[in-house]
Write a protein that holds these residues in place. Structure first.
Motif, mmCIF file in Angstrom:
data_model
loop_
_atom_site.group_PDB
_atom_site.id
_atom_site.type_symbol
_atom_site.label_atom_id
_atom_site.label_comp_id
_atom_site.label_asym_id
_atom_site.label_seq_id
_atom_site.Cartn_x
_atom_site.Cartn_y
_atom_site.Cartn_z
ATOM 1 N N GLY A 37 0.661 -1.282 0.307
ATOM 2 C CA GLY A 37 0.295 0.131 -0.081
ATOM 3 C C GLY A 37 0.788 1.603 0.105
ATOM 4 N N LEU A 38 2.047 1.449 -0.089
ATOM 5 C CA LEU A 38 3.060 2.371 -1.218
ATOM 6 C C LEU A 38 2.615 3.437 -2.429
ATOM 7 N N GLY A 39 1.825 2.815 -2.600
ATOM 8 C CA GLY A 39 1.894 3.166 -4.157
ATOM 9 C C GLY A 39 2.260 5.291 -4.000
ATOM 10 N N HIS A 40 1.539 5.553 -3.174
ATOM 11 C CA HIS A 40 1.439 7.413 -2.707
ATOM 12 C C HIS A 40 2.387 7.880 -2.786
ATOM 13 N N ILE A 41 3.574 7.314 -1.705
ATOM 14 C CA ILE A 41 5.091 7.628 -1.543
ATOM 15 C C ILE A 41 5.861 6.382 -2.273
ATOM 16 N N ALA A 42 5.990 6.257 -3.218
ATOM 17 C CA ALA A 42 6.764 5.877 -3.884
ATOM 18 C C ALA A 42 7.769 6.599 -5.145
ATOM 19 N N GLY A 43 6.831 7.810 -5.475
ATOM 20 C CA GLY A 43 7.297 8.831 -5.858
ATOM 21 C C GLY A 43 9.007 9.235 -5.849
ATOM 22 N N ASN A 44 9.561 8.428 -3.955
ATOM 23 C CA ASN A 44 10.724 9.837 -3.856
ATOM 24 C C ASN A 44 11.962 8.278 -4.251
ATOM 25 N N ALA A 45 11.583 7.069 -5.142
ATOM 26 C CA ALA A 45 12.310 5.912 -5.607
ATOM 27 C C ALA A 45 11.385 5.847 -7.247
ATOM 28 N N ILE A 46 12.675 5.514 -8.807
ATOM 29 C CA ILE A 46 12.830 4.754 -9.280
ATOM 30 C C ILE A 46 11.826 3.588 -9.595
ATOM 31 N N SER A 47 10.008 3.863 -9.975
ATOM 32 C CA SER A 47 9.427 2.824 -9.858
ATOM 33 C C SER A 47 10.328 1.665 -10.520
ATOM 34 N N VAL A 48 10.304 0.100 -10.688
ATOM 35 C CA VAL A 48 10.978 -0.975 -11.818
ATOM 36 C C VAL A 48 10.269 -1.865 -11.552
ATOM 37 N N ASP A 49 9.921 -2.656 -12.740
ATOM 38 C CA ASP A 49 8.762 -3.965 -12.903
ATOM 39 C C ASP A 49 10.218 -4.999 -12.402
ATOM 40 N N PHE A 50 9.401 -6.061 -12.977
ATOM 41 C CA PHE A 50 10.755 -7.665 -12.982
ATOM 42 C C PHE A 50 11.982 -7.331 -13.757
ATOM 43 N N THR A 51 11.523 -7.367 -15.402
ATOM 44 C CA THR A 51 12.318 -7.114 -16.306
ATOM 45 C C THR A 51 13.363 -5.841 -15.762
ATOM 46 N N GLU A 52 12.631 -5.176 -15.490
ATOM 47 C CA GLU A 52 13.737 -3.942 -15.393
ATOM 48 C C GLU A 52 14.678 -3.550 -13.959
ATOM 49 N N MET A 53 13.842 -4.440 -13.669
ATOM 50 C CA MET A 53 15.422 -5.195 -11.574
ATOM 51 C C MET A 53 15.957 -5.980 -12.565
ATOM 52 N N VAL A 54 16.009 -6.771 -13.230
ATOM 53 C CA VAL A 54 17.040 -7.826 -13.925
ATOM 54 C C VAL A 54 18.133 -7.330 -14.627
ATOM 55 N N THR A 55 17.731 -6.480 -15.932
ATOM 56 C CA THR A 55 18.293 -5.341 -16.421
ATOM 57 C C THR A 55 19.486 -4.486 -15.176
ATOM 58 N N LEU A 56 19.035 -3.903 -14.758
ATOM 59 C CA LEU A 56 19.140 -3.032 -12.996
ATOM 60 C C LEU A 56 20.519 -3.336 -13.386
ATOM 61 N N THR A 57 20.598 -5.492 -12.337
ATOM 62 C CA THR A 57 22.004 -6.142 -12.015
ATOM 63 C C THR A 57 22.694 -6.420 -13.123
ATOM 64 N N LEU A 58 22.197 -6.564 -14.922
ATOM 65 C CA LEU A 58 23.195 -6.879 -15.137
ATOM 66 C C LEU A 58 24.313 -5.747 -15.146
ATOM 67 N N GLU A 59 23.550 -4.668 -15.446
ATOM 68 C CA GLU A 59 23.908 -2.779 -16.180
ATOM 69 C C GLU A 59 25.476 -2.672 -14.620
ATOM 70 N N ALA A 60 24.772 -3.115 -13.130
ATOM 71 C CA ALA A 60 25.740 -2.365 -12.306
ATOM 72 C C ALA A 60 27.069 -3.405 -12.095
ATOM 73 N N GLN A 61 27.737 -2.428 -11.683
ATOM 74 C CA GLN A 61 29.639 -3.226 -11.837
ATOM 75 C C GLN A 61 29.133 -4.386 -10.681
ATOM 76 N N LYS A 62 28.631 -4.304 -10.173
ATOM 77 C CA LYS A 62 28.558 -4.642 -8.751
ATOM 78 C C LYS A 62 27.380 -5.183 -8.157
ATOM 79 N N VAL A 63 26.834 -6.131 -7.446
ATOM 80 C CA VAL A 63 25.786 -5.948 -6.887
ATOM 81 C C VAL A 63 25.920 -6.783 -5.419
ATOM 82 N N ILE A 64 25.797 -5.869 -4.089
ATOM 83 C CA ILE A 64 25.632 -6.885 -2.919
ATOM 84 C C ILE A 64 24.055 -7.353 -2.921
#
Lengths: 108, 93, 116
Positions: free
Chosen positions: B64-91
């Motif tokens: 139920g946090l959709g209304h305050i999610a503006g403080n972050a960039i919203s990503v779906d599952f596909t974008e999440m995968v892209t993020l992890t691939l593009e980062a130099q390192k992942v923790i």
């Protein structure tokens, strides 16, 4: 009845997907328990369907089923003898199965 | 998508000791990806300011946090995968 | 014997909270007085407008709304925890009472048990 196709069910005869329920499905499942659905049955079935829609769960046990019916429809119907006469066996299980809802979690 | 040195994936609630460790480890240029109970960080308003913050949309909606999610960039599952691939390192915390 | 069940775990991440809810419902089924106290990250159970369809779960907000029907005495939330998660009284589900999670509160119950 529009269709005679029985939706997918688990090994205890509960529907896998509550959305696939129809009145025809209810009558077919009831027939397996040799229950002939009357208006008294439908009242409880409609109550269970609306309970599930609102709370996303079946009443978890027989006692809580009786409590929930009592809360909604009064003492005359919210008692275990009345519900057992309508839905033989464990009333919560039998009624949820006919109403197309998931198995009550705490019914053995 | 972005130039991220280290992507920190946090799925622990802000109460979890590991959430604090994650915040301490974040450096400028790092990204923070909130998933699972990690998205509750959005509700506390205590986001790290030096970093890009991402949040997994289905987890945000569940809580139920959709209304305050503006403080972050919203990503779906596909974008999440892209993020992890593009980062130099992942923790993964 | 009155029982207070404390939920300090966030919703959806683990099953412990749901098990605690189940325990509270079971006490209520046998007419044993039971209340729920949400504290710490647990207060996030009580936020309005949750939609867990996208993660394939049932929405805890809706499950919890059955508590009064089953005879749960009270749904309590720790005031300070709500504040730290930006939960105003207007953003909480109906029927929640704000309290201070302190020794005085716990002394009102014969038994207090944590979830998980």
């Amino acid at each position: 009845m529009v269709s005679n196709v029985m939706p997918e069910r688990n090994n205890e005869g509960f529907l896998e997907d509550a959305q696939e329920w129809t009145e025809g499905v209810a009558a077919a499942i009831a027939a397996e328990d040799e229950v002939d659905l009357s208006e008294k049955h439908w009242e409880i079935i409609r109550f269970l369907r609306s309970f599930y829609k609102e709370h996303e769960m079946s009443p978890p046990s027989n006692r809580l089923f009786v409590k929930a019916v009592k809360e909604a429809l009064g003492e005359e119907k919210g008692n275990s003898i009345y519900l057992m006469q309508l839905f033989p066996g464990t009333p919560a299980k039998t009624a949820c199965r006919i109403a197309g809802l998931p198995r009550p979690t705490n019914c053995l | 998508m972005t130039d991220i040195q280290t992507l920190h994936i946090l799925n622990k609630s802000p109460e979890h000791p590991r959430a604090n460790r994650c915040m301490e480890m974040m450096a400028a240029g790092d990204g923070l990806l909130l998933t699972g109970s990690g998205v509750l960080l959005l509700a506390t308003g205590q986001l790290p300011d030096a970093s890009k913050v991402f949040a997994l949309a289905p987890d945000v909606d569940a809580r139920g946090l959709g209304h305050i999610a503006g403080n972050a960039i919203s990503v779906d599952f596909t974008e999440m995968v892209t993020l992890t691939l593009e980062a130099q390192k992942v923790i993964s915390w | 014997m009155s029982t207070l069940i404390m939920i300090d775990q966030p919703p959806y991440g683990a099953w412990t909270g749901r098990e605690a809810l189940d325990m509270a419902f079971s006490l209520a089924a046998f007419d044993q007085p039971a209340s729920l106290l949400f504290t710490g990250a647990g207060v996030n159970w009580l936020r309005q407008s949750q939609d867990a369809g996208g993660i394939g779960q049932k929405t805890v907000e809706k499950n919890l709304s059955a508590a009064p029907i089953f005879g749960i005495e009270a749904i309590l939330a720790d005031r300070a925890s709500c504040k730290s998660y930006g939960l105003e009284e207007s953003s909480l589900i109906d029927g929640v009472t704000l309290v201070n999670n302190d020794a005085a509160l716990l002394s009102e119950y014969d038994h207090t048990a944590f979830a998980g």
